[in-house]
Design a protein around this motif. Sequence first.
Motif, PDB file in Angstrom:
ATOM      1  N   LEU A 149      12.673  -0.028 -21.689  1.00 50.95           N
ATOM      2  CA  LEU A 149      12.818  -1.243 -22.496  1.00 50.95           C
ATOM      3  C   LEU A 149      11.939  -2.367 -21.961  1.00 50.95           C
ATOM      4  CD1 LEU A 149      16.637  -1.367 -23.331  1.00 50.95           C
ATOM      5  CD2 LEU A 149      14.747  -0.669 -24.800  1.00 50.95           C
ATOM      6  N   GLN A 152       8.666  -2.173 -23.261  1.00 48.65           N
ATOM      7  CA  GLN A 152       8.592  -2.593 -24.657  1.00 48.65           C
ATOM      8  C   GLN A 152       8.640  -4.114 -24.812  1.00 48.65           C
ATOM      9  OE1 GLN A 152       8.150  -0.709 -27.430  1.00 48.65           O
ATOM     10  NE2 GLN A 152       7.967   1.143 -26.199  1.00 48.65           N
ATOM     11  N   TRP A 170      10.093  -6.873 -33.198  1.00 48.95           N
ATOM     12  CA  TRP A 170      11.435  -6.297 -33.295  1.00 48.95           C
ATOM     13  C   TRP A 170      12.300  -7.181 -34.181  1.00 48.95           C
ATOM     14  CZ3 TRP A 170      13.671  -2.273 -29.936  1.00 48.95           C
ATOM     15  CH2 TRP A 170      12.703  -1.610 -29.173  1.00 48.95           C
ATOM     16  N   LEU A 183      15.298  -2.709 -35.542  1.00 49.50           N
ATOM     17  CA  LEU A 183      13.985  -2.184 -35.891  1.00 49.50           C
ATOM     18  C   LEU A 183      12.960  -2.528 -34.822  1.00 49.50           C
ATOM     19  CD1 LEU A 183      13.950  -3.277 -39.651  1.00 49.50           C
ATOM     20  CD2 LEU A 183      14.728  -1.088 -38.698  1.00 49.50           C
ATOM     21  N   GLN A 184      12.049  -1.593 -34.574  1.00 45.13           N
ATOM     22  CA  GLN A 184      10.959  -1.819 -33.638  1.00 45.13           C
ATOM     23  C   GLN A 184       9.632  -1.620 -34.365  1.00 45.13           C
ATOM     24  OE1 GLN A 184      10.924   1.022 -30.446  1.00 45.13           O
ATOM     25  NE2 GLN A 184      10.975   2.801 -31.777  1.00 45.13           N
ATOM     26  N   TRP A 195      14.859   1.711 -34.189  1.00 45.49           N
ATOM     27  CA  TRP A 195      15.100   2.061 -32.790  1.00 45.49           C
ATOM     28  C   TRP A 195      16.545   2.524 -32.649  1.00 45.49           C
ATOM     29  CZ3 TRP A 195      17.998  -1.024 -29.061  1.00 45.49           C
ATOM     30  CH2 TRP A 195      17.910  -0.547 -27.740  1.00 45.49           C
ATOM     31  N   TRP A 196      17.432   1.812 -33.324  1.00 43.72           N
ATOM     32  CA  TRP A 196      18.837   2.221 -33.452  1.00 43.72           C
ATOM     33  C   TRP A 196      19.238   2.047 -34.913  1.00 43.72           C
ATOM     34  CZ3 TRP A 196      22.770  -0.731 -35.457  1.00 43.72           C
ATOM     35  CH2 TRP A 196      24.061  -0.167 -35.409  1.00 43.72           C
ATOM     36  N   GLN A 197      19.960   3.018 -35.456  1.00 44.82           N
ATOM     37  CA  GLN A 197      20.431   2.929 -36.838  1.00 44.82           C
ATOM     38  C   GLN A 197      21.880   3.376 -36.898  1.00 44.82           C
ATOM     39  OE1 GLN A 197      18.017   5.007 -39.700  1.00 44.82           O
ATOM     40  NE2 GLN A 197      18.946   3.957 -41.418  1.00 44.82           N
TER      41      GLN A 197
END
Length: 260
Positions: A149, A152, A170, A183-184, A195-197
């Motif tokens: 992370l 990123q 992001w 979102l990324q 990135w996570w959903q």
Amino acid sequence: MLDVSPDVRAEIGDEEAELLLSGETAPGSYDCTSCRTPGDSEREPTSTVLFVGDETAVLAFAHAKCIPSQVVAVSEDQLQGAVASITGEAPAVAAATAPEPARGQAVLGITSGLMLIEGELHPALVVEPTTAISRPGSDGPGDDFLPLLIEQGFIPVSDMAEVPSVLSGWSVLLAMGQLHAVLQPGAAGSNPVAWWQAHQALPVTDGWRAAVNRTQKVLVYAAPAGAIGQQPREDLLRDALDKAAANGLLVAAAMPLAGT
């Protein structure tokens, strides 16, 4: 004042899109599908948001400042929740977490809460994997979640009294008054990717929605597996974050709402 994006037009057809834009089928007053406060398509910029399931679709409306006109893919079960949310019947809870993963599979758990920083309440998400995450291609037993992370653009947190800086590219997708994704940036300048959903859209409290409507950004904190744990109250969650920060086990970034 009504915006119909090309993606929405492609789904609903030119005829229906023109009826909306001409005002014949425009909603007039509505409850924003993102922040859940009233809107008026005749007086303020308004986005059309189409929720598409496996077989059906629901057209909703939002303040343009909250979310752009877009198509949001959801499951059929989520569409039932969408109808309830759009009509204001969906319940809210103090915090929400992602469903548990299949046995042996690491996923990112997310909890929502409000953080008091510099005398102001900020909407926040706390991300914690269910198990250690190794760098792709690595066979080692170590946990590379935080280093990945930081690469990123997330910043290590040593003091929860400071608001983290905005991470470019992001964003957080809040729609139907619920949390859908983090979102990324996509590869080589392509559209953002999840990135996570959420497996199922996560409800947030009225206070959380009100705070994000005010700040237009979400503070996202991340810690390695086992550093935070499931905390039943926001004060206990804050205590766990303070401890993780003191132990060098916390990174963070601020993210705008998707499309704002």
